[in-house]
Design an enzyme around this catalytic site. Structure first.
Site, mmCIF file in Angstrom:
data_model
loop_
_atom_site.group_PDB
_atom_site.id
_atom_site.type_symbol
_atom_site.label_atom_id
_atom_site.label_comp_id
_atom_site.label_asym_id
_atom_site.label_seq_id
_atom_site.Cartn_x
_atom_site.Cartn_y
_atom_site.Cartn_z
ATOM 1 N N ASP A 221 0.840 -1.125 -0.049
ATOM 2 C CA ASP A 221 0.110 0.156 0.148
ATOM 3 C C ASP A 221 0.851 1.237 -0.036
ATOM 4 O O ASP A 221 2.135 1.145 0.397
ATOM 5 C CB ASP A 221 -0.975 -0.033 1.054
ATOM 6 C CG ASP A 221 -0.137 0.083 2.468
ATOM 7 O OD1 ASP A 221 0.717 -0.492 2.632
ATOM 8 O OD2 ASP A 221 -0.818 0.904 3.548
ATOM 9 N N GLU B 54 0.024 -0.738 6.033
ATOM 10 C CA GLU B 54 1.228 -0.508 6.832
ATOM 11 C C GLU B 54 1.063 1.224 6.830
ATOM 12 O O GLU B 54 1.245 1.827 7.863
ATOM 13 C CB GLU B 54 2.641 -0.606 5.997
ATOM 14 C CG GLU B 54 3.746 -0.213 6.844
ATOM 15 C CD GLU B 54 4.254 1.203 7.045
ATOM 16 O OE1 GLU B 54 5.006 1.532 7.924
ATOM 17 O OE2 GLU B 54 3.808 1.920 6.344
HETATM 18 ZN ZN ZN Z 1 6.650 2.064 4.335
#
Ligand code: ZN
Length: 247
Positions: free
Chosen positions: A88, A153
């Site tokens: 992501d 994340e």
């Molecule tokens: Zn990162």
């Protein structure tokens, strides 16, 4: 290793073309408007592990964005390396600050410009490519590999902890390689062996509920601002070490 390195050199252009494909997927995890692209990136990556010759790949659904898990067993006598990364990316705003489309990778002076190129798609992607180079050129890996590539994340990895807890045995490894780090300098590939972390807490310092007369109370009653400054300045010692008991 020679054959693997030769394979990597020979396939360099294709490898970077494939990285471009991944960079074009706007897998922005912080904005639900991009949710289908986050999913698309996970599936693209899983297909990619398959194509690389990695023997087992799955897209693990969570209550948020999926985790791509892949593993390749090279032999019981070999150490196991668990590679962590994420697919992501941060939102690209503000768009006017970009010299080129954040989701159309562009090369300037040998550098790829795209959202996620260096956090973390570029770093992450070299590992499936390294696995591919070994598997295709040497026929086998020198180590057992496990990959956990998450899609949250940038939103705090909310569903990663339960995934790890529920799969503790499956994720068993000798070494964990967190591929979310920088190179020491251009052309100096680096392994970071220590990272800082963060902890947050909320401290409430309570003082008098009204202004106190300085002639009567001054010096005897602490000002909450001073008490708070004291607390903050004592969190670390003169050498920068955290001085909190029990830390
Ligand atoms: Zn990162």
């Amino acid at each position: 290793m020679d054959a693997a390195l030769r394979y990597a050199d020979e396939n360099f252009d294709r490898f970077t073309d494939e990285l471009d494909e991944l960079l074009r997927i706007p897998s922005v995890s912080t904005d639900s408007a991009f949710a289908e692209h986050v999913q698309e990136a996970a599936e693209w990556l899983a297909d990619h592990f398959d194509a690389a010759g990695v023997e087992h790949t799955e897209v693990v659904e969570t209550d948020g964005h999926p985790i791509v898990y892949a593993e390749h067993h090279a032999g019981d006598d070999k150490p196991t390396v668990l590679v962590y990364g994420h697919y992501d990316v941060q939102p690209p705003d503000p768009l006017e600050e970009w010299d080129s489309d954040p989701f159309e990778p562009t090369r300037r002076n040998g550098t790829i410009y795209a959202r996620g190129a260096c956090d973390d798609k570029g770093q992450m992607f070299m590992h499936p490519k390294a696995a591919e180079a070994y598997l295709q050129a040497e026929g086998e890996l020198p180590v057992n590999l496990k990959f956990v590539i998450e899609g949250e994340e940038e939103t705090g990895s909310v569903h990663l902890a339960p995934f790890i807890e529920n799969n503790a045995h499956k994720l068993d490894a000798d070494v964990v390689l967190i591929r979310e780090t920088a190179m020491f300098a251009p052309c100096v590939p680096s392994n970071t062996y220590g990272l800082r972390g963060l902890a947050d807490t909320e401290v409430t310092v309570q003082g008098p509920n009204r202004d106190l007369h300085s002639g009567i109370y001054g010096g005897a009653v602490d000002n909450p601002i001073h008490a708070l400054s004291d607390i903050l300045s004592n969190l670390k010692d003169d050498n920068g070490r955290v001085a909190m008991p029990g830390f």
